[in-house]
Motif scaffolding. Structure first.
Motif, PDB file in Angstrom:
ATOM      1  N   LEU A   1      -6.046  17.175   4.619  1.00 60.02           N
ATOM      2  CA  LEU A   1      -6.301  16.248   3.744  1.00 60.02           C
ATOM      3  C   LEU A   1      -7.938  16.122   3.344  1.00 60.02           C
ATOM      4  O   LEU A   1      -9.043  16.121   2.040  1.00 60.02           O
ATOM      5  CB  LEU A   1      -6.313  15.003   4.269  1.00 60.02           C
TER       6      LEU A   1
ATOM      7  N   PHE B   1     -12.544   6.800   1.906  1.00 57.99           N
ATOM      8  CA  PHE B   1     -11.776   7.745   0.752  1.00 57.99           C
ATOM      9  C   PHE B   1     -10.981   8.337   0.676  1.00 57.99           C
ATOM     10  O   PHE B   1     -11.413   9.208   1.005  1.00 57.99           O
ATOM     11  CB  PHE B   1     -12.574   6.996  -0.412  1.00 57.99           C
ATOM     12  N   ASN B   2      -9.774   8.498  -0.103  1.00 55.86           N
ATOM     13  CA  ASN B   2      -8.842   9.096  -0.611  1.00 55.86           C
ATOM     14  C   ASN B   2      -8.393   9.986   0.749  1.00 55.86           C
ATOM     15  O   ASN B   2      -7.885  10.674   1.129  1.00 55.86           O
ATOM     16  CB  ASN B   2      -9.150  10.872  -0.872  1.00 55.86           C
ATOM     17  N   GLY B   3      -7.583   8.667   1.602  1.00 54.04           N
ATOM     18  CA  GLY B   3      -7.195   8.480   2.589  1.00 54.04           C
ATOM     19  C   GLY B   3      -7.742   7.932   4.297  1.00 54.04           C
ATOM     20  O   GLY B   3      -8.432   7.156   3.429  1.00 54.04           O
ATOM     21  N   SER B   4      -7.032   7.790   4.924  1.00 52.87           N
ATOM     22  CA  SER B   4      -7.546   6.968   5.627  1.00 52.87           C
ATOM     23  C   SER B   4      -6.899   7.648   7.102  1.00 52.87           C
ATOM     24  O   SER B   4      -6.218   8.843   7.153  1.00 52.87           O
ATOM     25  CB  SER B   4      -5.910   6.141   5.643  1.00 52.87           C
ATOM     26  N   TYR B   5      -8.690   7.597   8.077  1.00 53.89           N
ATOM     27  CA  TYR B   5      -8.755   8.793   8.766  1.00 53.89           C
ATOM     28  C   TYR B   5      -8.620   7.749  10.264  1.00 53.89           C
ATOM     29  O   TYR B   5      -9.750   6.767  10.464  1.00 53.89           O
ATOM     30  CB  TYR B   5      -9.705   9.346   8.650  1.00 53.89           C
ATOM     31  N   PHE B   6      -9.025   8.825  11.101  1.00 51.73           N
ATOM     32  CA  PHE B   6      -9.040   8.812  12.541  1.00 51.73           C
ATOM     33  C   PHE B   6     -10.102   9.439  13.003  1.00 51.73           C
ATOM     34  O   PHE B   6      -9.942  11.159  12.902  1.00 51.73           O
ATOM     35  CB  PHE B   6      -7.920   8.570  13.430  1.00 51.73           C
ATOM     36  N   GLU B   7     -11.223   9.468  13.699  1.00 46.21           N
ATOM     37  CA  GLU B   7     -12.233  10.357  14.008  1.00 46.21           C
ATOM     38  C   GLU B   7     -12.605  10.180  15.090  1.00 46.21           C
ATOM     39  O   GLU B   7     -12.608   8.605  15.865  1.00 46.21           O
ATOM     40  CB  GLU B   7     -13.302  10.303  13.153  1.00 46.21           C
TER      41      GLU B   7
ATOM     42  N   ASP C   1       0.611  -0.930  -0.198  1.00 55.52           N
ATOM     43  CA  ASP C   1      -0.261  -0.090   0.120  1.00 55.52           C
ATOM     44  C   ASP C   1       0.586   1.159   0.025  1.00 55.52           C
ATOM     45  O   ASP C   1       2.162   1.578   0.715  1.00 55.52           O
ATOM     46  CB  ASP C   1      -1.455   0.101   1.054  1.00 55.52           C
TER      47      ASP C   1
ATOM     48  N   GLU D   1     -21.367  12.885   9.150  1.00 55.01           N
ATOM     49  CA  GLU D   1     -21.050  14.180   9.630  1.00 55.01           C
ATOM     50  C   GLU D   1     -21.884  14.919  10.749  1.00 55.01           C
ATOM     51  O   GLU D   1     -23.394  15.949  11.441  1.00 55.01           O
ATOM     52  CB  GLU D   1     -22.870  14.920   8.724  1.00 55.01           C
TER      53      GLU D   1
ATOM     54  N   ASN E   1      -7.147   0.101   0.034  1.00 50.70           N
ATOM     55  CA  ASN E   1      -5.877  -0.252   0.676  1.00 50.70           C
ATOM     56  C   ASN E   1      -6.303  -1.631   0.406  1.00 50.70           C
ATOM     57  O   ASN E   1      -6.993  -2.812   0.326  1.00 50.70           O
ATOM     58  CB  ASN E   1      -5.951  -0.131   2.157  1.00 50.70           C
TER      59      ASN E   1
ATOM     60  N   GLN F   1      -4.257  15.504   8.277  1.00 52.37           N
ATOM     61  CA  GLN F   1      -5.266  14.583   8.506  1.00 52.37           C
ATOM     62  C   GLN F   1      -6.409  16.179   7.991  1.00 52.37           C
ATOM     63  O   GLN F   1      -7.525  15.837   7.130  1.00 52.37           O
ATOM     64  CB  GLN F   1      -6.556  13.715   9.514  1.00 52.37           C
TER      65      GLN F   1
ATOM     66  N   ASP G   1     -17.425  14.344  12.137  1.00 51.71           N
ATOM     67  CA  ASP G   1     -17.347  14.695  11.427  1.00 51.71           C
ATOM     68  C   ASP G   1     -16.209  15.108  10.208  1.00 51.71           C
ATOM     69  O   ASP G   1     -15.714  16.137   9.954  1.00 51.71           O
ATOM     70  CB  ASP G   1     -17.697  16.886  11.476  1.00 51.71           C
ATOM     71  N   ASN G   2     -16.721  13.714   8.826  1.00 51.96           N
ATOM     72  CA  ASN G   2     -15.514  13.466   8.226  1.00 51.96           C
ATOM     73  C   ASN G   2     -16.746  13.293   7.122  1.00 51.96           C
ATOM     74  O   ASN G   2     -16.837  12.340   7.359  1.00 51.96           O
ATOM     75  CB  ASN G   2     -14.333  12.915   9.042  1.00 51.96           C
ATOM     76  N   PRO G   3     -16.702  13.776   6.149  1.00 51.05           N
ATOM     77  CA  PRO G   3     -17.773  13.441   4.986  1.00 51.05           C
ATOM     78  C   PRO G   3     -16.436  11.993   4.514  1.00 51.05           C
ATOM     79  O   PRO G   3     -17.449  11.674   3.182  1.00 51.05           O
ATOM     80  CB  PRO G   3     -18.016  14.227   4.088  1.00 51.05           C
ATOM     81  N   PHE G   4     -15.466  11.875   4.762  1.00 49.37           N
ATOM     82  CA  PHE G   4     -14.862  10.787   3.814  1.00 49.37           C
ATOM     83  C   PHE G   4     -14.799   9.490   4.167  1.00 49.37           C
ATOM     84  O   PHE G   4     -14.118   9.016   4.093  1.00 49.37           O
ATOM     85  CB  PHE G   4     -13.132  11.317   3.167  1.00 49.37           C
TER      86      PHE G   4
ATOM     87  N   GLU H   1     -22.475   8.407   6.214  1.00 47.84           N
ATOM     88  CA  GLU H   1     -21.786   9.433   5.966  1.00 47.84           C
ATOM     89  C   GLU H   1     -20.905  10.491   6.392  1.00 47.84           C
ATOM     90  O   GLU H   1     -22.286  11.038   7.146  1.00 47.84           O
ATOM     91  CB  GLU H   1     -21.814  10.338   4.579  1.00 47.84           C
TER      92      GLU H   1
ATOM     93  N   ASN I   1     -10.135  16.842  -0.154  1.00 50.92           N
ATOM     94  CA  ASN I   1     -11.283  16.267  -0.166  1.00 50.92           C
ATOM     95  C   ASN I   1     -12.702  17.103  -0.467  1.00 50.92           C
ATOM     96  O   ASN I   1     -13.595  16.374  -1.392  1.00 50.92           O
ATOM     97  CB  ASN I   1     -11.437  14.957   0.305  1.00 50.92           C
TER      98      ASN I   1
ATOM     99  N   TRP J   1      -4.401   0.646   6.812  1.00 56.51           N
ATOM    100  CA  TRP J   1      -3.103   1.214   7.646  1.00 56.51           C
ATOM    101  C   TRP J   1      -2.567   0.964   9.118  1.00 56.51           C
ATOM    102  O   TRP J   1      -2.078   1.169   9.080  1.00 56.51           O
ATOM    103  CB  TRP J   1      -3.163   3.249   7.153  1.00 56.51           C
TER     104      TRP J   1
END
Lengths: 337, 184
Positions: A290, B90-96, A10, B69, B119, A287, B169-172, B67, A294, B123
Motif C-alpha cells: 500500500l 492518508f491513503n491507509g491506516s499504518y503501523f510504523e 469506516d 522519512e 476515518n 502495508q 520511513d513511511n511518507p504517508f 512526514e 501511494n 482503525w
C-alpha cells in the motif's frame, strides 16, 4: 438525485468498491473473511505494451463462489431496454444488483464531471421512477432517476474501454464454510501459482476485461518485469500512465495479501504458531504494498523525490514475497503432515 | 511526571493545514488539507485527558507537520517513561516502528499506529484527539467527511534513557506533535 444518508461506518482499509460491496451483501449470511483466498502474482501486457500487475486471474464471481456455495452471476448489456428489464426483474425478486458505472456521472463522487473512472455500486430498490442506490465506497445511500442511472451504466462503453454494461447478482443464502481440505487446497493453489510459470503466455479470461491481455510473468519474475518497467519510467513519455497503473495495481496486491491473512485466520487447521507468523507477515506485506502504491501516486506529483525510493522498495517487496513463499510452504507442510 | 514538548520545527516538511482563502500546500499529494480554522492555533497548547502537546508553529515554507522519512530527532538525554504522539495517515491506516537511541545505539523499539485522516474513528482503536468537521480540497470544502488527528500513547514498562528518536520511513504517516514524559 437525493441523498438520504452519509457517513456510514469506516471502510475496511483493504477493500475496494467491489470487494466492499460484495462483503456488505454477503455479511448477513456468511463470514466474509472466507470469500477472498487468492494471493498470487501475475504481470499482463496489453497490445499497447502497457504492463499490469495483479494478484489473481480468477474473476470476482469465480473467487467468491469457489469454496463457499455462494452463487455469483455476471450479466452484460448493450442496450437500455435489456438493462432495464434485467434490473427490474431482479429488484422484483428482492435481489440487489451490483453495477459498473462511470463516476463522471455520479454527483456524490469527487470525480463528478471531472474524470471518467470505473466504479461499482449497488441498486437496492425502485420507487416511482427512481432507483435506490447504495454506494459502500463513497458512503452514499440515495436515489437516482431511472433513465439517468441507465446512462451512468451505459456510458462505460463510450467513455471507457468497456464493450458492454456489466452487473453482478449474488445469492449468499446457500453459503457453506469451506472444509479444511478446501482450505488446504486454496493454500496449495497459491503456493503452486507463486512458484510456477504455467500461466505465462495465456490470455486473461475475465468477463469484465475486453482488451487482449496476455500473461507475461508469474510469481517472483513479476518483479523483474516491474523493475525493468520502472527503470524506463523516467524516460517514458507515458510515465504518468505507468505510475497510475502501478499505483492502482499495487493497491490490489496489498488488498489480496491482507484479505488472504484474514482467510487464513478464519479456519482452524492446526499449526497455529506458523499461521500467526504467516499472517503477521502478510499484514506487513500488505502495508508495504500500500505504501508502494501511494509512492507511485506521489511520484506523479513530485516525480524526482518519490521516484528514487521506488526501486529499493520494489526490491524489498520481492524479498518479502520470497519470505511469504517460505512461510506459506512451511504452514502448508505443517497442516498437511 | 514532567512533560517535555519536543520541538519538531527543524523536521517539519509538509504543509497539511490551510485556510479557505489560501489553499496552497496539501496533506495529500492531490492537495487535501485540514481546515486551519478548526484546529488549535499554531504554537498553542493542546490538552487531551492528562496529556499536553504543543501544536506546531507554521514554518516560513508553510510546513506544519512531519512526514516520516526516518528522521533522527535529538532530545535531552534523560530517562523517559512515556512517549505521546499526535498524527494521522492518508491513503491507509499504518503501523510504523520508531526507535529510541542512546549514543547512536538502538535501546528500544515500539510501534506507532495511526489511522487514515478521513476515518470516522481510529482503525486501530486509537483515540481521536482533534476532529475537524470537513476536509479542505483544492477547489471545495468536503463537508460530508471529517479530518481527524489521532493520539498514540506509548507507556514504557520502565524508564528508558535515550537521546534520539528515530522515526519510521513511511511518507504517508504524519506527526504533528511529540511529548515525552519522565522524572528528569
Amino acid at each position: 438525485m437525493t441523498q438520504s444518508q452519509a457517513q456510514a461506518q469506516d471502510l475496511h482499509p483493504y477493500h475496494d468498491c467491489l470487494t466492499g460491496l460484495v462483503n456488505q451483501i454477503v455479511a448477513p449470511h456468511a463470514p466474509t473473511e472466507l470469500l477472498w483466498s487468492e494471493c498470487k502474482l501475475y504481470a499482463f501486457k496489453n497490445p499497447k505494451d502497457l504492463v499490469f500487475y495483479q494478484p489473481k486471474i480468477l474473476s470476482m464471481s469465480d473467487e467468491i463462489s469457489r469454496f463457499s456455495g455462494i452463487k455469483a452471476s455476471h450479466s452484460e448489456f448493450s442496450t437500455e431496454p435489456e438493462l432495464k428489464a434485467y434490473l427490474h426483474a431482479h429488484l422484483d425478486a428482492g435481489r440487489s444488483i451490483i453495477c459498473l458505472v462511470d463516476t463522471f456521472n455520479l454527483p456524490f463522487c469527487r470525480t463528478f464531471q471531472t474524470q471518467h473512472a470505473a466504479h461499482w455500486l449497488s441498486v437496492t430498490g425502485y420507487r416511482e421512477g427512481h432507483y435506490q442506490l447504495f454506494d459502500h465506497y463513497y458512503q452514499f445511500q440515495g436515489e437516482m432517476e431511472e433513465g439517468q442511472f441507465h446512462e451512468c451504466m451505459l456510458v462505460v462503453t463510450t467513455n471507457m474501454e468497456f464493450e458492454k454494461a456489466h452487473c453482478y447478482t449474488i445469492d449468499a443464502q446457500g453459503f457453506s464454510r469451506p472444509s479444511v481440505d478446501q482450505y488446504k487446497q486454496a493454500i496449495a493453489d497459491n503456493l503452486t501459482a507463486l512458484t510456477g510459470d504455467s500461466a505465462v503466455g495465456q490470455p486473461i479470461d475475465d468477463p469484465i476485461i475486453t482488451e487482449e491481455l496476455i500473461i507475461v510473468a508469474q510469481g517472483l519474475s513479476v518483479f523483474d518485469v516491474a523493475l525493468e518497467k520502472l527503470a524506463a519510467v523516467e524516460e517514458s513519455a507515458e510515465h504518468q500512465v505507468i505510475l497510475n497503473i502501478m499505483s492502482n495495481n499495487f493497491k490490489g496486491m496489498a488488498s489480496s495479501r491482507f484479505l488472504f491473512s484474514e482467510f487464513l485466520e478464519a479456519v482452524d487447521a492446526g499449526a497455529l504458531e506458523q499461521r500467526t507468523e504467516l499472517s503477521a507477515h502478510l499484514k506487513q506485506l500488505a502495508q508495504d504494498y500500500l505504501i508502494y502504491s501511494n509512492l507511485c501516486l506521489k511520484a506523479m506529483f513530485d516525480r524526482v523525490k518519490s521516484l528514487k525510493s521506488l526501486r529499493p522498495r520494489l526490491e524489498r517487496l520481492k524479498e518479502q514475497e520470497v519470505t511469504l513463499i517460505l512461510l506459506l510452504d512451511e504452514y502448508h507442510r505443517a497442516i498437511t503432515a | 511526571m514532567k512533560p517535555f514538548h519536543v520541538d519538531l520545527t527543524p523536521f517539519l516538511n509538509n504543509a497539511g493545514t490551510c485556510t479557505a482563502a489560501d489553499r496552497t500546500g496539501g496533506f495529500t499529494p492531490v492537495g487535501s488539507c485540514y481546515p486551519a480554522e478548526h484546529l488549535p492555533a499554531y504554537g498553542s497548547a493542546v490538552v487531551f485527558e492528562d496529556k499536553s502537546f504543543v501544536f506546531p508553529v507554521k514554518t516560513a515554507e508553510g510546513y506544519d507537520n512531519m512526514e516520516l522519512e526516518a528522521q533522527e530527532i535529538g532530545v535531552p538525554r534523560a530517562a523517559y517513561h512515556q512517549i505521546d504522539l499526535l498524527g494521522a495517515c492518508f491513503n491507509g491506516s499504518y503501523f510504523e516502528t520508531f526507535e529510541l537511541l542512546l549514543d547512536g545505539q538502538v535501546v528500544h523499539r515500539f510501534q506507532v499506529k495511526l489511522s487514515n485522516f478521513g476515518n470516522n474513528e481510529g482503525w486501530f482503536g486509537e483515540p481521536t484527539v482533534i476532529r475537524c468537521p470537513l476536509i479542505r480540497a483544492k477547489n471545495m470544502d468536503l463537508t460530508n467527511v471529517t479530518a481527524s488527528i489521532y493520539g498514540h500513547f506509548e507507556t514504557l514498562a520502565e524508564p528508558i534513557l535515550f537521546d534520539t528518536i528515530r522515526a519510521g520511513d513511511n511518507p504517508f504517516m504524519h506527526i504533528f506533535a511529540i511529548t515525552l514524559r519522565g522524572d528528569f
